[in-house]
Write a protein that holds these residues in place. Sequence first.
Motif, short mmCIF file in Angstrom:
data_model
loop_
_atom_site.label_atom_id
_atom_site.label_comp_id
_atom_site.label_asym_id
_atom_site.label_seq_id
_atom_site.Cartn_x
_atom_site.Cartn_y
_atom_site.Cartn_z
N ALA A 1 0.71 -1.64 -0.02
CA ALA A 1 -0.27 0.06 -0.02
C ALA A 1 0.50 1.53 0.10
N PHE A 2 1.87 0.79 0.62
CA PHE A 2 3.07 2.00 0.69
C PHE A 2 3.53 2.90 -1.13
N LYS A 3 3.45 1.80 -1.61
CA LYS A 3 4.50 1.80 -2.44
C LYS A 3 3.32 2.77 -3.63
N VAL A 4 1.70 2.25 -3.69
CA VAL A 4 0.70 2.53 -4.11
C VAL A 4 0.78 4.23 -3.93
N ALA A 5 0.33 4.53 -2.47
CA ALA A 5 0.53 5.92 -1.84
C ALA A 5 1.21 6.51 -2.83
N ASP A 6 2.76 5.90 -2.80
CA ASP A 6 4.04 7.28 -3.55
C ASP A 6 3.77 7.34 -4.68
N ALA A 7 3.40 6.06 -5.63
CA ALA A 7 2.82 6.78 -6.94
C ALA A 7 2.07 7.73 -6.53
N ALA A 8 0.95 7.61 -6.20
CA ALA A 8 -0.20 8.19 -6.48
C ALA A 8 0.15 9.63 -6.01
N PHE A 9 0.75 9.84 -4.78
CA PHE A 9 1.07 11.60 -4.77
C PHE A 9 2.56 11.98 -5.41
N GLU A 10 3.13 10.84 -6.78
CA GLU A 10 4.42 11.51 -6.97
C GLU A 10 4.07 12.14 -8.60
N GLY A 11 2.32 11.74 -8.89
CA GLY A 11 2.02 11.85 -9.99
C GLY A 11 2.82 11.01 -11.02
N ARG A 12 2.06 9.86 -10.60
CA ARG A 12 2.50 8.71 -11.83
C ARG A 12 1.67 7.66 -11.17
N GLY A 13 0.60 8.03 -12.38
CA GLY A 13 -1.05 7.61 -12.43
C GLY A 13 -0.76 6.25 -13.26
N GLU A 14 -0.71 5.85 -13.87
CA GLU A 14 0.33 4.37 -14.28
C GLU A 14 0.48 3.83 -13.60
N ALA A 15 1.67 4.06 -13.71
CA ALA A 15 1.84 2.52 -11.90
C ALA A 15 1.62 3.29 -10.86
N ALA A 16 1.43 4.40 -10.37
CA ALA A 16 -0.11 3.30 -8.89
C ALA A 16 -1.41 2.53 -9.57
N VAL A 17 -2.11 3.01 -10.42
CA VAL A 17 -2.92 2.08 -10.49
C VAL A 17 -2.67 0.46 -10.92
N ARG A 18 -1.42 0.78 -11.52
CA ARG A 18 -0.93 -1.01 -11.20
C ARG A 18 -0.81 -1.42 -10.61
N LEU A 19 0.05 -0.67 -9.60
CA LEU A 19 0.78 -1.29 -7.98
C LEU A 19 -0.97 -1.79 -7.37
N TYR A 20 -1.51 -0.48 -7.59
CA TYR A 20 -2.90 -0.75 -6.70
C TYR A 20 -3.73 -2.20 -6.78
N ARG A 21 -3.64 -2.45 -8.55
CA ARG A 21 -4.86 -3.30 -8.68
C ARG A 21 -4.13 -4.47 -8.72
N HIS A 22 -1.91 -4.75 -8.32
CA HIS A 22 -1.63 -5.80 -8.26
C HIS A 22 -1.52 -6.36 -6.80
N ALA A 23 -1.66 -5.52 -6.38
CA ALA A 23 -1.88 -4.98 -4.52
C ALA A 23 -2.93 -5.58 -4.17
N VAL A 24 -3.84 -5.33 -4.52
CA VAL A 24 -5.20 -5.83 -3.98
C VAL A 24 -5.61 -7.47 -4.92
N ALA A 25 -4.42 -7.71 -5.91
CA ALA A 25 -4.97 -8.83 -6.29
C ALA A 25 -3.24 -10.29 -5.93
N THR A 26 -3.22 -9.83 -4.80
CA THR A 26 -2.35 -10.49 -3.44
C THR A 26 -2.79 -9.77 -2.42
N GLY A 27 -3.81 -9.48 -2.53
CA GLY A 27 -4.40 -9.94 -0.59
C GLY A 27 -4.21 -8.50 0.43
N VAL A 28 -3.59 -7.90 -0.46
CA VAL A 28 -3.79 -5.91 0.07
C VAL A 28 -5.53 -5.30 0.52
N SER A 29 -5.85 -4.92 1.23
CA SER A 29 -7.42 -4.76 1.41
C SER A 29 -7.28 -3.05 0.61
#
Length: 337
Positions: free
Chosen positions: A217-245
């Motif tokens: 989740a921390f990597k998702v937050a870092d990417a989002a606030f750094e403005g890396r939209g594609e990376a943030a969404v990709r990391l988020y989807r992967h996080a949820v797929a691997t069990g992160v709520s």
Amino acid sequence: MPPRSAARGSSSKASGVSFRSAEPAPLVLLRGSEDYLAARALDRIKQDLREQHAELEYTRLDVSDAAAGELPALASPSLFGEPRLILAEDLARTSDAFLTDALSYLEQPADEEVTLVLRHTGGNRGKKLLDALAQRAVVVDCAPVKSDSDKLDFLRQEFRAARRTIHPDAARALVAAAGGTLSDLGSASQQLLRDVSGDITAEHVDKYFGGRVEASAFKVADAAFEGRGEAAVRLYRHAVATGVSPIAVTAALARKGRQVAALVDHRGRPDQLASALGAAPWQLKQSAEVARGWTPRAAAQAVEAVAAADAEAKGAARTPEYSVERAVAAIAAAAGR
């Protein structure tokens, strides 16, 4: 079993001992809401007792509906004199009957073959009993560990207790990868202690938990606030797929958002805010770089978006995963405006 009478009636323990130092005593109070620390302390006590008495009798007592006389009955001498370990949980919900019995028990505890462990997670229920226990029991500190600086300190002590060394950058990486809960962090550190010889380096953490770092989740937050939209969404989807709520992601977004909002107008050194925000100085230094791309208005809007997503993730929306993903994308799009 070694004599334990010195522990009874001692007030020197009131300040609390570490869960790593917990040991059998006639009265033990596990004070604090951190379940992982309480479980570790109880395991130590139970292991010590079973090493001395294989026939240990262990009883969990639900104090919320304990009947009058139940505690003294459990603590009374058994037919064959087996040692007993009684866990009374949770004192915050204690019945009046147990409260009365416990206060009487403190006046005349059972013999040395009984270890009574009481768990209190917070609140003022049974304050008279808690005050008495603070003077008579061995008090084990189970206070919650929430901030990353506290988690880093926990890691340092874990490795020091094992007479091992973890490098600072490795400790930070491990908190980012497995620091969602103290239980996860403790399990990860024990795995490294078992599987790695010598000092623990960042390379070891990346080898064992690299996937979790990238998907955290921390990597998702870092990417989002750094403005890396594609990376943030990709990391988020992967996080949820691997069990992160989704709730874990909103918690990380909220923390990052608070740091950025505080740093946008801050004119001093970032580490001056560390204590107030419950963050490690190195984290605020990273957030300070990110904050340069944000305006106070945009940062405030991002915090509001996270709060709305968090409410939706906790039940206000039928599709919490999508609600949080939408917030992640919106925050990334707002960066740099």
